[in-house]
Scaffold this active site. Structure first.
Site, PDB file in Angstrom:
ATOM      1  N   HIS A  71       0.894  -0.696  -0.091  1.00 36.48           N
ATOM      2  CA  HIS A  71       0.225  -0.626  -0.235  1.00 36.48           C
ATOM      3  C   HIS A  71       0.500   1.277  -0.101  1.00 36.48           C
ATOM      4  CE1 HIS A  71       0.602   0.894   4.235  1.00 36.48           C
ATOM      5  NE2 HIS A  71       0.521  -0.811   4.782  1.00 36.48           N
ATOM      6  N   ASP A  73       0.131   4.741   1.311  1.00 37.52           N
ATOM      7  CA  ASP A  73      -0.924   5.344   1.812  1.00 37.52           C
ATOM      8  C   ASP A  73       0.134   5.644   3.330  1.00 37.52           C
ATOM      9  OD1 ASP A  73      -2.200   3.214   2.206  1.00 37.52           O
ATOM     10  OD2 ASP A  73      -3.009   3.724   3.431  1.00 37.52           O
ATOM     11  N   GLU A 134      -5.315   1.716   3.264  1.00 35.48           N
ATOM     12  CA  GLU A 134      -5.082   0.524   3.782  1.00 35.48           C
ATOM     13  C   GLU A 134      -4.722   0.570   4.703  1.00 35.48           C
ATOM     14  OE1 GLU A 134      -3.000  -2.705   5.962  1.00 35.48           O
ATOM     15  OE2 GLU A 134      -2.762  -0.463   6.213  1.00 35.48           O
TER      16      GLU A 134
END
Length: 377
Positions: A71, A73, A134
Site C-alpha cells: 500500500h 498510504d 489500507e
C-alpha cells in the site's frame, strides 16, 4: 534505471501520501517507474475520485503468476517525537528514517528497485499491486481485487510485503470496527424522569460488549497460534453530554473486534448490534444507530500450501504461525488468491515517530525478490 532501494525510498517518502488524502503524485511516480521497466500498467481510480490503485504486469498475463502487493498510504506524522521532517528520508546508524519507511514504502521501494533485474523471458507473470487507504481498513484494495479478473489470469499467490522481518507469516486475525450512536431525550437534570439519558444507554452497550468479550474468552473458539487465542472486543472511544446539569440526548461509542480465523467479523458485529437493539427496545424515547467503520477478514494460509513452501524457501525461514496486526492478505485470500505476509522491517517501528528500517534489510529483501524472479523463467 538501476536505482537502489534507498534511492527509491527517499523518493517515495517525499510524497506525503497520508491516508484519506489524494495520492495522484505517488501513483504517477510508480506508474512512470514501472512503465520504464517494461510493465503494462493500469491505474484504477477509486470511487472517492482523488485516490487510485495501480496494477502492473510483467510477462504473459494469460498465465497464472504471482502478485507483489503493497500500500502507498501512510498514517499521519503529527505525533511529538520526530527529530526531523517526517517526509524527508534520513540515515542514522544504518537505518533509514521517515514516515512509511517501514510501513510499507520500504517494501515498495525494494520492489521498484529489484524489478530492474527482472528477466525478460518470463514463463509466468509477475504482477505489482499498489493500493490506497489500507491504513483505514483496507479500503482501496477491495476495488483493485474487483477488477483483477479483467487484468490477469487467476494468480498462484500474493506476497503482502507488510513488515514481518522477512519471516513468512501464515495467519492474522480479522477485524471489524463500528460506531454506535445512542439517542435519548434531553432534559434538566432535576427531572430525569422526563428524559432519557443517552450516556446511561451507552453504558449498557459498553457492558454488553464487555460481556460478549468475556464469553469469547471463556468459550472460544480458540486458536492457539494467537495471543490471546480468542476473538476480542473492546470499546475505544465514548463521547456524549454537554453539561452535568443536562440529561444528554446523544452518546457515541466506537468499538472494535479482532476475530480469529474461522470466525466471521460480520457475525460478531451482528451480535453487538443485536445487543444494542435489545437495550433500546421498548423504550419510547430511546433509539440507536449502528455504522461499520472498517472490516476485513482473517488470513489463514495452510503451512503446507505451495505458496507457504515457496516463500519459506525464498526467505530461508520457516513460516511463523500468526501476527497480531491485520493486512490486505485476508482480502486476497477471500478473493480466491492464496496470500502470505513477508516484508522487511519490524511492525514495532510502524506508526511511531522516527519510523525507520535497516538499509541492510532492504538489501536482504531485494535478494529474496531476485530469487523469486529466477523461479519465473
Amino acid at each position: 534505471m538501476d536505482l537502489s532501494p534507498a534511492d527509491l525510498l527517499a523518493r517515495l517518502v517525499a510524497f506525503p501520501s497520508v491516508c484519506r488524502r489524494p495520492n495522484g503524485e505517488i501513483v504517477a511516480f510508480a506508474k512512470d517507474r514501472l512503465e520504464a521497466l517494461g510493465a503494462a500498467v493500469t491505474v484504477l481510480p477509486g470511487p472517492e475520485g482523488d485516490r487510485a490503485n495501480l496494477f502492473a504486469s510483467f510477462g504473459p498475463r494469460d498465465r497464472p503468476g504471482y502478485v507483489l502487493s503493497g500500500h502507498l498510504d501512510v498514517v499521519p506524522a503529527d505525533q511529538d517525537g520526530w527529530t526531523g521532517d517526517p517526509f524527508t528520508l534520513r540515515r542514522r546508524d544504518g537505518r533509514l528514517i521517515g514516515r512509511g519507511a517501514c510501513d510499507m514504502k520500504g517494501f515498495v521501494a525494494t520492489v521498484l528497485s529489484a524489478l530492474a533485474a527482472l528477466p525478460a523471458d518470463l514463463e509466468r507473470p509477475l504482477h505489482v499491486a499498489l493500493s490506497y487507504d489500507e491504513e483505514i481498513g483496507c479500503v482501496g484494495v477491495r476495488h483493485l481485487l474487483a477488477r483483477l479478473p479483467d487484468l490477469c489470469a487467476p494468480p498462484l499467490g500474493a506476497i503482502i510485503g507488510e513488515p514481518s522481518e522477512l519471516r513468512p507469516v501464515l495467519r492474522h486475525k480479522g477485524k471489524v470496527a463500528g460506531k454506535i450512536t445512542l439517542r435519548g431525550r434531553a432534559g434538566h437534570s432535576s427531572r430525569p424522569d422526563l428524559a432519557e439519558n443517552a450516556i446511561h444507554l451507552a453504558a449498557e452497550a459498553v457492558l454488553a460488549i464487555r460481556d460478549l468479550h468475556a464469553r469469547f474468552a471463556a468459550d472460544g473458539p480458540f486458536h492457539h497460534d494467537f495471543a490471546p487465542p480468542v476473538s476480542t472486543l473492546q470499546v475505544g472511544i465514548i463521547a456524549g453530554g454537554s453539561g452535568v446539569n443536562i440529561v444528554p440526548d446523544a452518546c457515541r461509542l466506537d468499538w472494535e473486534a479482532r476475530a480469529v480465523p474461522g470466525v466471521d467479523p460480520a457475525a460478531i458485529e451482528a451480535q453487538v448490534e443485536a445487543a444494542v437493539a435489545g437495550i433500546v427496545a421498548g423504550r419510547d424515547l430511546a433509539s440507536a444507530e449502528c455504522e461499520t467503520l472498517a472490516a476485513y477478514p482473517a488470513l489463514d494460509l495452510p503451512g503446507g500450501s505451495d505458496l507457504a513452501r515457496l516463500v519459506a524457501d525464498l526467505a530461508g525461514h520457516a513460516p511463523e504461525g500468526a501476527v497480531s496486526y491485520g493486512t490486505e492478505a485476508g482480502l486476497f485470500q477471500a478473493a480466491g488468491i492464496p496470500a502470505i505476509i513477508c516484508g522487511p522491517g519490524s511492525i514495532a517501528e510502524a506508526h511511531r515517530p522516527d519510523e525507520s528500517i535497516a538499509e541492510a534489510e532492504l538489501a536482504e529483501c531485494r535478494a529474496l525478490l531476485l530469487r523469486l524472479f529466477d523461479r519465473l523463467t
